[in-house]
Motif scaffolding. Sequence first.
Motif, PDB file in Angstrom:
ATOM      1  N   GLN A   1      -5.813   0.892   0.877  1.00  0.00           N
ATOM      2  CA  GLN A   1      -5.719   0.683  -0.554  1.00  0.00           C
ATOM      3  C   GLN A   1      -4.286   0.378  -0.973  1.00  0.00           C
ATOM      4  O   GLN A   1      -4.035  -0.494  -1.818  1.00  0.00           O
ATOM      5  CB  GLN A   1      -6.227   1.931  -1.288  1.00  0.00           C
ATOM      6  N   ARG A   2      -3.336   1.075  -0.368  1.00  0.00           N
ATOM      7  CA  ARG A   2      -1.939   0.801  -0.688  1.00  0.00           C
ATOM      8  C   ARG A   2      -1.542  -0.621  -0.277  1.00  0.00           C
ATOM      9  O   ARG A   2      -0.781  -1.299  -0.972  1.00  0.00           O
ATOM     10  CB  ARG A   2      -1.044   1.814   0.005  1.00  0.00           C
ATOM     11  N   PHE A   3      -2.057  -1.074   0.876  1.00  0.00           N
ATOM     12  CA  PHE A   3      -1.731  -2.423   1.333  1.00  0.00           C
ATOM     13  C   PHE A   3      -2.289  -3.472   0.369  1.00  0.00           C
ATOM     14  O   PHE A   3      -1.593  -4.419  -0.006  1.00  0.00           O
ATOM     15  CB  PHE A   3      -2.296  -2.636   2.741  1.00  0.00           C
TER      16      PHE A   3
ATOM     17  N   ARG B   1       0.172  -7.090  -6.146  1.00  0.00           N
ATOM     18  CA  ARG B   1       1.422  -7.145  -6.909  1.00  0.00           C
ATOM     19  C   ARG B   1       2.144  -8.463  -6.699  1.00  0.00           C
ATOM     20  O   ARG B   1       2.886  -8.919  -7.564  1.00  0.00           O
ATOM     21  CB  ARG B   1       2.318  -5.983  -6.506  1.00  0.00           C
TER      22      ARG B   1
ATOM     23  N   ILE C   1      -6.681   5.336   2.468  1.00  0.00           N
ATOM     24  CA  ILE C   1      -5.501   5.409   1.605  1.00  0.00           C
ATOM     25  C   ILE C   1      -4.510   4.315   1.950  1.00  0.00           C
ATOM     26  O   ILE C   1      -3.983   3.618   1.068  1.00  0.00           O
ATOM     27  CB  ILE C   1      -4.851   6.803   1.735  1.00  0.00           C
ATOM     28  N   LEU C   2      -4.243   4.123   3.253  1.00  0.00           N
ATOM     29  CA  LEU C   2      -3.296   3.100   3.669  1.00  0.00           C
ATOM     30  C   LEU C   2      -3.804   1.703   3.329  1.00  0.00           C
ATOM     31  O   LEU C   2      -3.028   0.831   2.917  1.00  0.00           O
ATOM     32  CB  LEU C   2      -3.014   3.226   5.166  1.00  0.00           C
TER      33      LEU C   2
ATOM     34  N   ASP D   1      -3.056  -3.038  -2.754  1.00  0.00           N
ATOM     35  CA  ASP D   1      -2.318  -2.953  -4.013  1.00  0.00           C
ATOM     36  C   ASP D   1      -1.009  -3.719  -3.927  1.00  0.00           C
ATOM     37  O   ASP D   1      -0.589  -4.394  -4.878  1.00  0.00           O
ATOM     38  CB  ASP D   1      -2.037  -1.483  -4.355  1.00  0.00           C
ATOM     39  N   TRP D   2      -0.366  -3.633  -2.755  1.00  0.00           N
ATOM     40  CA  TRP D   2       0.887  -4.369  -2.543  1.00  0.00           C
ATOM     41  C   TRP D   2       0.655  -5.879  -2.579  1.00  0.00           C
ATOM     42  O   TRP D   2       1.446  -6.623  -3.160  1.00  0.00           O
ATOM     43  CB  TRP D   2       1.490  -3.943  -1.207  1.00  0.00           C
TER      44      TRP D   2
END
Length: 222
Positions: free
Chosen positions: A46-48, A54, A43-44, A50-51
């Motif tokens: 994937q969030r990284f 962006r 999860i972490l 995604d950031w």
Amino acid sequence: MGLASNAGFDVPVVPDAPDARDWLLEELSKPEYAAARPSLFDILSQRFFDWLLRLFQPGESVPLDWLPVAIVGLVVAGLIVALLIWGVPRVNRRSGAATGLFGDEDRRTAAELRRDAAAAASAGNWTLAVLEQFRALARGLSERTIVLVSPGTTAHDFSLRASGAFPPASDDLANAATIFDGVRYLGQQGTADDYERVRRLDARLQGESPRRHEAVDAEVPA
């Protein structure tokens, strides 16, 4: 009759809402589904990513949450460049003079210690003159960043390190350390000759250049 019974088995069972929820929970509790769940690391990560995406998506406004990371990165990069250009900074002379000296807290410079040693010698206090003159010798080499004198350094430790930088003076340095230890710890009385020997050694080393550290390391026996 048989056909009717067989047809009854072909009719699908449509559960109501509570039964459907129970069946779904029971199905998802099986080990194969539990193993497929994403971990906290997944999860972490994937969030990284995604950031990061962006930051490079065209037409998207730059997110503000990247600013702290960018600032920290610039500071770290600046420190690395400074170390590559100027190297690790040495301890300045004033900060080195503020440390302990052979078990005593002494903030005097080498020049101040030499003056105090000369004053004690003029007063005939040879014991104090010897102590102050040896401290002046050690502080002088420390100020020149030739020998590092830490609060736990003993007189003989200092003489050994100084001998590596001034090999011709190794015997005189060892004798000076013995004189200092005898006066400082064994209760011996300093003499005019003791003071003069340490003073001459200090004056001699002030006018000499130390041997390069590479040469000292090269001659260390295996």
